[in-house]
Structure formats: C-alpha cells, structure tokens
Design a protein around this motif. Structure first.
Motif, mmCIF file in Angstrom:
data_model
loop_
_atom_site.group_PDB
_atom_site.id
_atom_site.type_symbol
_atom_site.label_atom_id
_atom_site.label_comp_id
_atom_site.label_asym_id
_atom_site.label_seq_id
_atom_site.Cartn_x
_atom_site.Cartn_y
_atom_site.Cartn_z
ATOM 1 N N TYR A 1 -14.126 -2.765 -1.979
ATOM 2 C CA TYR A 1 -13.126 -3.514 -1.272
ATOM 3 C C TYR A 1 -12.281 -4.439 -2.359
ATOM 4 O O TYR A 1 -11.567 -5.373 -1.950
ATOM 5 C CB TYR A 1 -13.326 -4.338 -0.062
ATOM 6 C CG TYR A 1 -13.637 -3.483 1.142
ATOM 7 C CD1 TYR A 1 -12.361 -2.803 1.524
ATOM 8 C CD2 TYR A 1 -14.928 -3.232 1.723
ATOM 9 C CE1 TYR A 1 -12.524 -1.949 2.926
ATOM 10 C CE2 TYR A 1 -15.002 -2.475 3.130
ATOM 11 C CZ TYR A 1 -13.668 -1.938 3.530
ATOM 12 O OH TYR A 1 -13.924 -1.163 4.615
ATOM 13 N N TYR B 1 -5.107 1.240 0.207
ATOM 14 C CA TYR B 1 -5.083 0.218 1.094
ATOM 15 C C TYR B 1 -5.241 -0.991 0.493
ATOM 16 O O TYR B 1 -5.603 -0.941 -0.604
ATOM 17 C CB TYR B 1 -6.107 0.589 2.004
ATOM 18 C CG TYR B 1 -7.687 0.847 1.399
ATOM 19 C CD1 TYR B 1 -8.581 -0.247 1.190
ATOM 20 C CD2 TYR B 1 -7.937 2.182 0.738
ATOM 21 C CE1 TYR B 1 -9.791 0.018 0.232
ATOM 22 C CE2 TYR B 1 -9.232 2.270 0.278
ATOM 23 C CZ TYR B 1 -10.114 1.400 -0.146
ATOM 24 O OH TYR B 1 -11.286 1.560 -0.689
ATOM 25 N N ARG B 2 -4.819 -2.123 1.210
ATOM 26 C CA ARG B 2 -5.060 -3.534 0.575
ATOM 27 C C ARG B 2 -6.240 -3.810 0.616
ATOM 28 O O ARG B 2 -7.185 -3.510 1.274
ATOM 29 C CB ARG B 2 -4.119 -4.339 1.455
ATOM 30 C CG ARG B 2 -2.619 -4.321 1.446
ATOM 31 C CD ARG B 2 -1.741 -5.015 2.430
ATOM 32 N NE ARG B 2 -2.060 -4.323 3.861
ATOM 33 C CZ ARG B 2 -1.781 -4.875 5.060
ATOM 34 N NH1 ARG B 2 -1.419 -5.892 5.100
ATOM 35 N NH2 ARG B 2 -1.844 -4.104 6.067
ATOM 36 N N ASP C 1 -4.127 -0.277 7.281
ATOM 37 C CA ASP C 1 -3.848 0.641 6.217
ATOM 38 C C ASP C 1 -4.158 2.114 6.456
ATOM 39 O O ASP C 1 -3.362 3.092 6.676
ATOM 40 C CB ASP C 1 -3.980 0.434 4.964
ATOM 41 C CG ASP C 1 -3.016 -1.140 4.704
ATOM 42 O OD1 ASP C 1 -2.014 -1.510 5.484
ATOM 43 O OD2 ASP C 1 -3.163 -1.641 3.715
ATOM 44 N N ALA C 2 -5.425 2.137 6.756
ATOM 45 C CA ALA C 2 -6.070 3.522 6.552
ATOM 46 C C ALA C 2 -5.886 4.193 8.030
ATOM 47 O O ALA C 2 -5.400 5.551 8.165
ATOM 48 C CB ALA C 2 -7.478 3.404 6.741
ATOM 49 N N CYS D 1 -4.522 7.168 -0.111
ATOM 50 C CA CYS D 1 -4.222 5.603 0.630
ATOM 51 C C CYS D 1 -4.957 4.563 -0.216
ATOM 52 O O CYS D 1 -5.725 4.258 -0.198
ATOM 53 C CB CYS D 1 -4.708 5.622 2.090
ATOM 54 S SG CYS D 1 -3.889 4.132 2.687
ATOM 55 N N LEU E 1 -9.697 7.957 1.011
ATOM 56 C CA LEU E 1 -9.869 6.528 0.768
ATOM 57 C C LEU E 1 -10.811 6.289 -0.151
ATOM 58 O O LEU E 1 -12.109 6.381 -0.385
ATOM 59 C CB LEU E 1 -10.365 5.864 1.844
ATOM 60 C CG LEU E 1 -9.651 6.065 3.328
ATOM 61 C CD1 LEU E 1 -10.215 5.639 4.668
ATOM 62 C CD2 LEU E 1 -8.204 5.337 3.186
ATOM 63 N N PRO F 1 -7.100 -3.523 5.520
ATOM 64 C CA PRO F 1 -7.606 -2.282 5.012
ATOM 65 C C PRO F 1 -7.441 -1.166 6.116
ATOM 66 O O PRO F 1 -7.214 -0.180 6.078
ATOM 67 C CB PRO F 1 -8.916 -2.509 4.462
ATOM 68 C CG PRO F 1 -9.095 -3.781 4.074
ATOM 69 C CD PRO F 1 -8.317 -4.462 5.239
ATOM 70 N N HIS G 1 -9.557 0.053 -6.379
ATOM 71 C CA HIS G 1 -9.575 1.590 -6.037
ATOM 72 C C HIS G 1 -10.186 2.779 -7.148
ATOM 73 O O HIS G 1 -9.553 2.405 -8.225
ATOM 74 C CB HIS G 1 -8.219 2.026 -5.789
ATOM 75 C CG HIS G 1 -7.622 1.276 -4.671
ATOM 76 N ND1 HIS G 1 -6.495 0.434 -4.720
ATOM 77 C CD2 HIS G 1 -8.068 1.124 -3.262
ATOM 78 C CE1 HIS G 1 -6.360 -0.078 -3.395
ATOM 79 N NE2 HIS G 1 -7.066 0.194 -2.529
ATOM 80 N N LEU H 1 -14.634 2.168 4.985
ATOM 81 C CA LEU H 1 -13.200 2.180 5.875
ATOM 82 C C LEU H 1 -12.920 3.313 6.546
ATOM 83 O O LEU H 1 -12.417 3.461 7.587
ATOM 84 C CB LEU H 1 -12.164 1.831 4.626
ATOM 85 C CG LEU H 1 -10.761 1.747 5.109
ATOM 86 C CD1 LEU H 1 -10.666 0.769 6.221
ATOM 87 C CD2 LEU H 1 -9.930 1.738 4.146
ATOM 88 N N PRO I 1 0.815 -1.121 -0.009
ATOM 89 C CA PRO I 1 -0.245 -0.151 0.101
ATOM 90 C C PRO I 1 0.946 1.266 -0.023
ATOM 91 O O PRO I 1 2.138 1.276 0.571
ATOM 92 C CB PRO I 1 -0.769 0.008 1.284
ATOM 93 C CG PRO I 1 -0.107 -1.234 2.057
ATOM 94 C CD PRO I 1 0.640 -2.146 1.225
#
Length: 308
Positions: free
Chosen positions: A80, A108-109, A128-129, A106, A75, A125, A83, A161, A56
């Motif tokens: 999910y 995120y995964r 990561d956030a 971001c 985000l 996720p 992106h 998220l 990420p």
C-alpha cells in the motif's frame, strides 16, 4: 598496406544501440498492446489534485477474439506504498492475454506519492478497485468483455485489496447518472497470491496495515478489513497461492481465508508450496511454486473463464 584498426570505443555506442533495440523488440513481442486512461475521468471523489499518485489509471489490454471474453482487474502489490508494476502487473497482463482474457491493471491510490505528499489510505484503494471492476462491466460491449465473467487478481497488499473487493461490494445504482455506478462491483472470481489478508493479528504484515489505516486504526474499521472474517456466501469463487517460506506475509493469511471460504461454502482452491520467498509473481525460477500458473489456468478453465 596499412592494417585497418578498429576502435572499440567507436564501435561501443553502435553496439549498445543495437542491443537496446533488440531488447526492446523482445519486450514488445512479449508485451501485448495496451491503452492507459484515467479511472475517474469526470473527477475523483474528494480529490482535486492532479499530481503523481493523485490520478489512478486503468492500463487495459484487450484479448484478440471475435466473441466476448472473460476479463480480470490486476492489483499489483507494494505494501500500500507502491505498485510492483513489472512482475505483478505487466507480466500478468501478458499472461492473461496469452489465455485469451482481457485485463486492466489498476494503479489504485495508496500511501505513496500524491495528495501533497500525504498519500491515501482507506477507503481510497477500495474505491478505486471497485471502480475498476465496475468500469469493465459497464463498458463490456465496447471492450468485447462478458459482463458476467469479470474477476480480480491481487498480490501481497494488492491481494488484501483483492480480498477486500471480494467481500465488500459497491452495489449497482440503476438511477445513477454515471453508467459505471449502475453496475455492481462484485467480481465473478478472485485470485489471491501470497496475499496480506489478516489485519490486527500476529501474522499481519504491519507495514501494509499502517499504510492503509495509520498507526492507531479504529478497532471496528480494523476488524472490517480483516478479510477472512468478512467472507460470506456472496464471496466469489476463489483461488489462493502461497509458500511456507514466505516470511514477509506468513501463510496463515491464506490458510484462514481458505477456511472461511470452506465454512461459507464458497468454491475455493488453494495451492501451497514449501519453497519461494515473498513476491514470486509467476515464480518461473522456483521449482514447485512454478506450477501455480498452470494450476490457476486449469481452475479458470473449469470456471468457464478460459477456453479448454
């Protein structure tokens, strides 16, 4: 004298090149400069892979200011499983920059590429956030950011998220060797755009829930990520935007979160519009809904995040 003949095919490549250069100039003028860096430069917890989707990143856009500014973690949505980087990523980095705010998209995964094709579900996720918010706060001086004016915005599943990190915080660990972990992940404000908020409910976006938690999630875990039920007095001031005609993520998601904020005395503002399908972004071409960015800017100004 022989007439001069022009070949359309001969001119076409040159014309296309000129058009491409013109479009690139417009895009570069609209998109402020940014830098991309790994979110976990010293290694991602539990991850040793480095393929697409495994690492990420933060795409940081700094505001032009002599004094520290507010900042926001962006985000993007995508169920999910991906992106939506354009209309829910880069366009918003430019929008915040125009208001004098710094930002960090971001990546995120998620349950897409990565992890040898298995993808990533919860808690990746969220981790990561949370880390993205902590990173901006820990590096506030370097990035010319006010550490007490760092928020988060999320769209669709990215909105879920966003609500997750607005209700579940990574506490500061002053003894950590990692300076990023020495600060809290609690955002100072939260912006939820046509967000997936409820899990395990009839109005839940099933694809987002499945990508995040699998087909048969543990009931306790599912309940803990049904974010309207997780709102508390510690939830940051919140702005919600949704449309009645959103059939992908029904407006009930925002209504329940708004009610929870009111019940817990969290400062909250919600704007609902009739027209507009899911995934509107800035909603530039939808009458009614296209008012939401200016309403949000006014809200950010009242919070002291944007200069009047």
């Amino acid at each position: 004298m022989k007439p001069i003949l022009f070949s359309l095919h001969a001119l076409l490549p040159t014309a296309l090149v000129c058009l491409a250069l013109a479009n690139a100039s417009v895009l570069s003028a609209q998109q402020p400069a940014n830098t991309t860096e790994p979110l976990w430069p010293d290694g991602i917890p539990g991850v040793t892979l480095t393929g697409v989707g495994d690492v990420p990143e933060l795409i940081i856009t700094k505001a032009d200011s002599d004094s520290p500014t507010a900042a926001v973690v962006i985000l993007p949505g995508g169920g999910y499983g991906g992106h939506a980087m354009g209309h829910e990523g880069y366009e918003f980095a430019a929008w915040f920059h125009s208001m004098g705010m710094s930002s960090a998209i971001c990546t995120y995964r998620l349950r897409g590429k990565g992890n040898d094709g298995k993808g990533y579900g919860h808690p990746a996720p969220m981790q990561d956030a949370q880390r993205a918010i902590q990173t901006l706060r820990a590096r506030a001086k370097e990035l010319n950011i006010d550490p007490n004016r760092i928020g988060v915005i999320g769209f669709s599943a990215g909105g879920h998220l966003c609500s997750t990190v607005s209700t579940h915080f990574a506490d500061a660990d002053p003894s950590s060797a990692d300076p990023v972990q020495r600060v809290s992940s609690r955002p100072d404000f939260s912006i939820l755009c046509y967000a997936v908020l409820s899990l395990g409910k009839p109005h839940t976006h099933k694809g987002s829930q499945r990508n995040l938690l699998g087909d048969n999630p543990d009931p306790a875990l599912l309940a803990s990520l049904d974010t309207p039920t997780q709102v508390s007095e510690n939830t940051p001031p919140t702005f919600l935007f949704h449309t009645a005609k959103d059939t992908a993520v029904p407006v009930e998601n925002s209504l329940l979160y708004y009610r929870a904020c009111v019940d817990h005395k969290v400062p909250v503002e919600m704007h609902l519009f009739n027209d507009g399908a899911h995934g509107l972004g800035l909603a530039k071409k939808v009458d009614g809904a296209n008012q939401w960015p200016s309403l949000c800017q006014t809200w950010l100004t009242r919070l002291g995040m944007v200069k009047p």
